[in-house]
Enzyme design. Structure first.
Site, PDB file in Angstrom:
ATOM      1  N   GLY A  20       0.780  -1.228   0.000  1.00 44.33           N
ATOM      2  CA  GLY A  20       0.000   0.000   0.000  1.00 44.33           C
ATOM      3  C   GLY A  20       0.814   1.281   0.000  1.00 44.33           C
ATOM      4  N   SER A  21       2.067   1.239  -0.447  1.00 40.13           N
ATOM      5  CA  SER A  21       2.876   2.465  -0.460  1.00 40.13           C
ATOM      6  C   SER A  21       2.325   3.494  -1.437  1.00 40.13           C
ATOM      7  CB  SER A  21       4.335   2.142  -0.781  1.00 40.13           C
ATOM      8  OG  SER A  21       4.491   1.714  -2.119  1.00 40.13           O
ATOM      9  N   ASN A  22       1.692   3.049  -2.499  1.00 36.65           N
ATOM     10  CA  ASN A  22       1.069   3.988  -3.446  1.00 36.65           C
ATOM     11  C   ASN A  22      -0.241   4.540  -2.886  1.00 36.65           C
ATOM     12  OD1 ASN A  22       2.748   4.061  -6.083  1.00 36.65           O
ATOM     13  ND2 ASN A  22       2.734   1.923  -5.433  1.00 36.65           N
ATOM     14  N   MET A 115      -4.110  -6.885  -7.219  1.00 35.57           N
ATOM     15  CA  MET A 115      -3.607  -8.007  -7.995  1.00 35.57           C
ATOM     16  C   MET A 115      -4.714  -8.972  -8.395  1.00 35.57           C
ATOM     17  SD  MET A 115      -0.736  -6.867  -8.200  1.00 35.57           S
ATOM     18  CE  MET A 115       0.244  -8.107  -9.005  1.00 35.57           C
ATOM     19  N   ILE A 117      -7.589  -9.511 -11.729  1.00 36.38           N
ATOM     20  CA  ILE A 117      -8.067  -9.046 -13.032  1.00 36.38           C
ATOM     21  C   ILE A 117      -9.590  -8.948 -13.025  1.00 36.38           C
ATOM     22  CG2 ILE A 117      -8.198  -9.552 -15.494  1.00 36.38           C
ATOM     23  CD1 ILE A 117      -5.548 -11.113 -15.161  1.00 36.38           C
ATOM     24  N   ASN A 135      -5.295   2.515 -13.192  1.00 38.64           N
ATOM     25  CA  ASN A 135      -4.403   1.507 -12.630  1.00 38.64           C
ATOM     26  C   ASN A 135      -2.951   1.937 -12.785  1.00 38.64           C
ATOM     27  OD1 ASN A 135      -3.588  -1.273 -11.744  1.00 38.64           O
ATOM     28  ND2 ASN A 135      -2.803  -1.377 -13.831  1.00 38.64           N
ATOM     29  N   HIS A 137       0.850   0.683 -13.228  1.00 39.87           N
ATOM     30  CA  HIS A 137       1.549  -0.522 -13.675  1.00 39.87           C
ATOM     31  C   HIS A 137       3.021  -0.209 -13.894  1.00 39.87           C
ATOM     32  CE1 HIS A 137       2.118  -4.450 -15.354  1.00 39.87           C
ATOM     33  NE2 HIS A 137       2.524  -3.972 -16.515  1.00 39.87           N
ATOM     34  N   ASP A 179      -3.909  -4.202 -18.730  1.00 42.06           N
ATOM     35  CA  ASP A 179      -2.817  -3.229 -18.946  1.00 42.06           C
ATOM     36  C   ASP A 179      -2.805  -2.647 -20.349  1.00 42.06           C
ATOM     37  OD1 ASP A 179      -0.716  -5.282 -16.846  1.00 42.06           O
ATOM     38  OD2 ASP A 179      -2.040  -3.622 -16.325  1.00 42.06           O
ATOM     39  N   GLU A 208       6.945   5.672  -8.972  1.00 40.73           N
ATOM     40  CA  GLU A 208       5.511   5.354  -8.962  1.00 40.73           C
ATOM     41  C   GLU A 208       4.756   6.252  -7.995  1.00 40.73           C
ATOM     42  OE1 GLU A 208       5.685   1.074  -8.132  1.00 40.73           O
ATOM     43  OE2 GLU A 208       4.604   0.807 -10.022  1.00 40.73           O
TER      44      GLU A 208
END
Ligand SMILES: Nc1nc2c(c(=O)[nH]1)N[C@@H](CN(C=O)c1ccc(C(=O)N[C@@H](CCC(=O)O)C(=O)O)cc1)CN2
Ligand code: GAR
Length: 229
Positions: A20-22, A115, A117, A135, A137, A179, A208
């Protein structure tokens, strides 16, 4: 953010599966005003031990654990492809329903290390409700779709097969094809000779954290502008 009423704010729902750093980068950017007129209404995780949940708790953001198997959509013993697909479809539909039936649905969904789809049973009702999905990526458009993108780029670099020794990151709109949605923002990252994978991963993650904030701020601005019309 101070000065704006709830109705004037862009409601963001974040999905994560891991550290969860983003997610944290978005929290911090909203707090600092780098992403104005926005608030994170909820975090959804599909892994109960995701550290992202601790980040949510530390910032008074509600979170929910919703898992394909733990919540009864798929049995661990299932192997029949049709049953597995049906389970995913049912999970997707239930998740979309949960979001759309909430008293304050999001304007924007951000997949920040999510993670899983999504299929059309999630994407179609969410799109029909006018909710944008983006998203993050760790690869450039059309390169290294899917999981372990950094590792695969690094392997190609080591084999002398990475064009210009360059990989990168992107934030893109989410469509069914993984993606392959329209890129919103991209950033090239050149792998340095002698660089270890861990060093590259750290550099990529630093980039990121900047890109996810810039891209989210851009979409929030567009959403708020359209709401004002
Ligand atoms: N329909 C879409 N769904 C998702 C997208 C997308 O572009 N379209 N992006 C992904 C995020 N992602 C890469 O950016 C990604 C995440 C996970 C997978 C994957 O193979 N997942 C497997 C399970 C893997 C695991 O649990 O470790 C799966 O879902 O069966 C590919 C790409 C988010 N969703
Ligand atoms: N294909 C999707 C994918 O690989 N996403 C990647 O998961 C990590 C999540 O980190 P975080 O949990 O610390 O935000 C990030 O590197 C993100 O690009």
């Amino acid at each position: 953010m101070a000065g704006t009423t709830d109705s004037e704010q862009c409601r963001i729902l974040v999905f994560a599966s891991g550290n969860g750093s983003n997610f944290q980068a978005i929290i911090d950017a909203i707090a600092s005003g780098q992403i104005p007129n926005a608030r994170i209404t909820q975090l959804i995780v599909n892994r109960g031990k995701a550290y992202a949940t601790k980040r949510a708790e530390a910032n008074n953001i509600p979170w929910e654990y919703f898992n394909l198997i733990s919540h009864g959509f798929q049995s661990k013993s299932d192997t029949d492809p049709a049953k597995l697909q049906q389970a995913r479809d049912n999970y997707d539909a239930a998740l979309a329903k949960k979001i759309l039936e909430s008293d304050k649905p999001p304007h924007l969904i951000v997949l920040a290390g999510w993670m899983y789809i999504f299929g059309e049973h999630f994407l179609d009702p969410i799109s029909a409700a006018g909710i944008k999905v983006i998203n993050l990526h760790p690869a450039l458009p059309g390169k290294y779709d899917g999981v372990n993108a950094i590792g695969r780029a690094y392997e190609d670099f080591k084999a002398g097969k990475l064009e210009g020794n360059k990989t990168g990151i992107m934030v893109h709109y989410v469509i069914k094809q993984v993606d392959r949605g329209e890129p919103l923002m991209t950033r090239e990252i050149e792998i340095q000779q002698g660089e270890e994978l861990k060093q590259l991963e750290e550099r990529i993650h630093e980039n990121e954290h900047q890109l996810i904030v810039e891209a989210t701020a851009k979409v929030v601005k567009e959403i708020m502008a359209s709401k004002a019309q």
